[in-house]
Design a protein around this motif. Structure first.
Motif, PDB file in Angstrom:
ATOM      1  N   ALA A   1      -2.645   8.830   7.191  1.00  0.00           N
ATOM      2  CA  ALA A   1      -1.435   8.690   6.350  1.00  0.00           C
ATOM      3  C   ALA A   1      -0.312   8.006   7.124  1.00  0.00           C
TER       4      ALA A   1
ATOM      5  N   ASP B   1       2.686  10.551  -1.078  1.00  0.00           N
ATOM      6  CA  ASP B   1       3.726  11.405  -0.487  1.00  0.00           C
ATOM      7  C   ASP B   1       3.355  11.877   0.924  1.00  0.00           C
ATOM      8  N   ALA B   2       3.042  10.920   1.756  1.00  0.00           N
ATOM      9  CA  ALA B   2       2.755  11.137   3.193  1.00  0.00           C
ATOM     10  C   ALA B   2       1.463  11.913   3.454  1.00  0.00           C
ATOM     11  N   THR B   3       0.668  12.105   2.412  1.00  0.00           N
ATOM     12  CA  THR B   3      -0.599  12.824   2.602  1.00  0.00           C
ATOM     13  C   THR B   3      -1.748  11.961   2.104  1.00  0.00           C
ATOM     14  N   LEU B   4      -2.823  11.940   2.898  1.00  0.00           N
ATOM     15  CA  LEU B   4      -3.995  11.157   2.484  1.00  0.00           C
ATOM     16  C   LEU B   4      -4.568  11.756   1.212  1.00  0.00           C
TER      17      LEU B   4
ATOM     18  N   THR C   1      10.632   0.947  -5.935  1.00  0.00           N
ATOM     19  CA  THR C   1      10.456  -0.110  -4.930  1.00  0.00           C
ATOM     20  C   THR C   1       8.971  -0.441  -4.823  1.00  0.00           C
TER      21      THR C   1
ATOM     22  N   LEU D   1      -4.055   1.083   0.739  1.00  0.00           N
ATOM     23  CA  LEU D   1      -4.517   0.078   1.700  1.00  0.00           C
ATOM     24  C   LEU D   1      -5.943  -0.313   1.317  1.00  0.00           C
TER      25      LEU D   1
ATOM     26  N   TYR E   1      -8.035   3.185   0.876  1.00  0.00           N
ATOM     27  CA  TYR E   1      -7.523   4.561   0.942  1.00  0.00           C
ATOM     28  C   TYR E   1      -6.106   4.659   0.403  1.00  0.00           C
TER      29      TYR E   1
ATOM     30  N   VAL F   1      -2.611   6.897   0.067  1.00  0.00           N
ATOM     31  CA  VAL F   1      -1.723   7.915   0.640  1.00  0.00           C
ATOM     32  C   VAL F   1      -0.644   8.214  -0.391  1.00  0.00           C
TER      33      VAL F   1
ATOM     34  N   THR G   1       0.899   4.750  -1.460  1.00  0.00           N
ATOM     35  CA  THR G   1       0.557   3.560  -0.685  1.00  0.00           C
ATOM     36  C   THR G   1      -0.956   3.382  -0.727  1.00  0.00           C
TER      37      THR G   1
ATOM     38  N   VAL H   1       6.075  -2.874  -2.622  1.00  0.00           N
ATOM     39  CA  VAL H   1       5.757  -3.727  -1.469  1.00  0.00           C
ATOM     40  C   VAL H   1       4.328  -4.212  -1.647  1.00  0.00           C
ATOM     41  N   GLN H   2       4.146  -5.495  -1.531  1.00  0.00           N
ATOM     42  CA  GLN H   2       2.797  -6.077  -1.620  1.00  0.00           C
ATOM     43  C   GLN H   2       2.641  -7.032  -0.446  1.00  0.00           C
TER      44      GLN H   2
ATOM     45  N   SER I   1      -0.291  -2.063  -0.635  1.00  0.00           N
ATOM     46  CA  SER I   1       0.399  -1.994  -1.920  1.00  0.00           C
ATOM     47  C   SER I   1       1.164  -0.672  -1.965  1.00  0.00           C
ATOM     48  N   HIS I   2       2.456  -0.774  -1.983  1.00  0.00           N
ATOM     49  CA  HIS I   2       3.296   0.435  -1.918  1.00  0.00           C
ATOM     50  C   HIS I   2       4.167   0.525  -3.167  1.00  0.00           C
ATOM     51  N   ASP I   3       4.149   1.664  -3.769  1.00  0.00           N
ATOM     52  CA  ASP I   3       4.937   1.884  -4.981  1.00  0.00           C
ATOM     53  C   ASP I   3       5.733   3.182  -4.804  1.00  0.00           C
TER      54      ASP I   3
ATOM     55  N   GLU J   1     -10.041   8.363   0.003  1.00  0.00           N
ATOM     56  CA  GLU J   1     -10.535   7.326   0.906  1.00  0.00           C
ATOM     57  C   GLU J   1     -11.952   6.932   0.479  1.00  0.00           C
TER      58      GLU J   1
ATOM     59  N   VAL K   1       1.667  13.482   7.060  1.00  0.00           N
ATOM     60  CA  VAL K   1       1.408  14.925   7.233  1.00  0.00           C
ATOM     61  C   VAL K   1      -0.007  15.247   6.757  1.00  0.00           C
TER      62      VAL K   1
END
Lengths: 198, 136
Positions: A126, B40-43, A162, B114, B36, B38, B112, A164-165, B98-100, B46, A108
């Motif tokens: 995003a 909660d679904a917002t950029l 959770t 990247l 960059y 992200v 997230t 992810v890497q 890398s996502h947490d 960057e 969003v």
């Protein structure tokens, strides 16, 4: 002579008395035995009835256990079938074969954008990140950590984390849609065996 | 006395040496990193860092990308003019994901990141275009 007759009479009288006594004793014993016999018979009948009941119960239990065993076998067969179907559905990366993975990422736009174009660009970025995360989850997997705090038999705090890497390259954007502030990016990636060959 | 063919051959060789050396001289090496975030679904943030390499980079150029150039000799300006294409190219090169994600009492939030780790790129500037390729 008189004495002898008297003695004979006395003896016969005593014999008569003795037989009467013996007869009376015998009838009492017979009655007692009969009563005991009837009681024993009744007990035997009761035992027989109990045995018959137990046999029927055992038969029923046997039937039930057979039924349960059948059900278990059925469930096991179903599970095996499911596992086989899952194994068939789960693709395995073999030599000279590729796996196609397709995901949709959502993003969003921030609230404070200066133009719709900027909102679109930021939402798309995003969404791309979300799609990359989805690819990484599918290919490499997710590390999950959970923690529940319980105090006085009540859940105070429940936390799931959770992670992810991964490293993702050569992912292609197939389609991008932007509707009511939500951007959706459909992304696909082709994974071949050579990508992982060292 | 040399024949006409011999002179032509010599001049062709000389020209090719000059052209290739000029191309080689024009090729610069840059260190580029991109990241960059992200949330909660917002950029959220960057960053694209570009710096000229101070030491010679090792490796051979891979996966070239052509940037349209209108006389720019600065990579930063060139990339800022073609930022979307360049970022798409960086995505193709590969990014570390890398996502947490954290869910507390059924309330979810995630971050997230990247990242393109700092990579040395060889850039050949030309009049109308520039060729950029990572050295690996």
């Amino acid at each position: 002579m008189k004495y002898s007759i008297l003695i004979t009479l006395m003896l016969s009288a005593s014999a008569l008395l003795a037989t009467d006594k013996a007869q009376s004793v015998d009838t009492a014993a017979i009655e007692q035995t009969n009563a005991e016999l009837s009681r024993v018979k009744a007990e035997v009948a009761q035992a027989k009835a109990e045995a018959a009941l137990a046999t029927t119960k055992a038969n029923e239990a046997k039937k039930e256990s057979a039924k349960i065993a059948q059900e278990l076998a059925f469930v096991k067969a179903e599970k095996e079938e499911e596992l086989a179907a899952a194994a068939a559905a789960e693709e395995v990366l073999r030599k000279n074969k590729t796996i196609h993975i397709s995901v949709v990422g959502q993003g969003v736009a921030p609230m404070n954008t200066s133009s719709p174009a900027q909102a679109y660009a930021l939402a798309k970025r995003a969404a791309i990140a979300d799609a990359y995360r989805a690819i990484a989850e599918k290919v490499k997997g997710v590390r999950i950590d959970g923690q529940d705090t319980i105090k006085n038999m009540m859940v105070q705090r429940s936390t799931i984390r959770t992670y992810v890497q991964a490293m993702v390259k050569n992912a292609d954007i197939v389609e991008t849609t932007f509707k009511e502030g939500l951007c959706e990016v459909e992304m696909e990636i082709l994974i071949s065996h050579s990508d992982f060959a060292q | 006395m040399r024949s006409r063919d011999g002179n032509l051959n010599f001049s062709l060789r000389l020209c090719s040496i000059v052209i290739f050396s000029s191309l080689a001289l024009c090729a610069d090496e840059y260190l580029i990193s991109y990241k960059y975030i992200v949330k909660d679904a917002t950029l959220y943030n960057e960053n694209l860092f570009i710096s000229k390499a101070m030491t010679k980079c090792q490796g051979n150029p891979q996966e070239e990308f052509i940037l349209q150039n209108s006389g720019e000799d600065s990579l930063k300006k060139l990339i800022s003019k073609n930022s979307e294409e360049f970022i798409e190219y960086i995505h193709k090169l590969g990014l570390n994901v890398s996502h947490d994600e954290k869910t507390t009492n059924l309330q979810n939030s995630y971050t997230t990141v990247l990242t393109l780790k700092t990579t040395c790129f060889k850039v050949d500037f030309n009049d109308n275009f520039a060729i950029i390729a990572p050295l690996k």
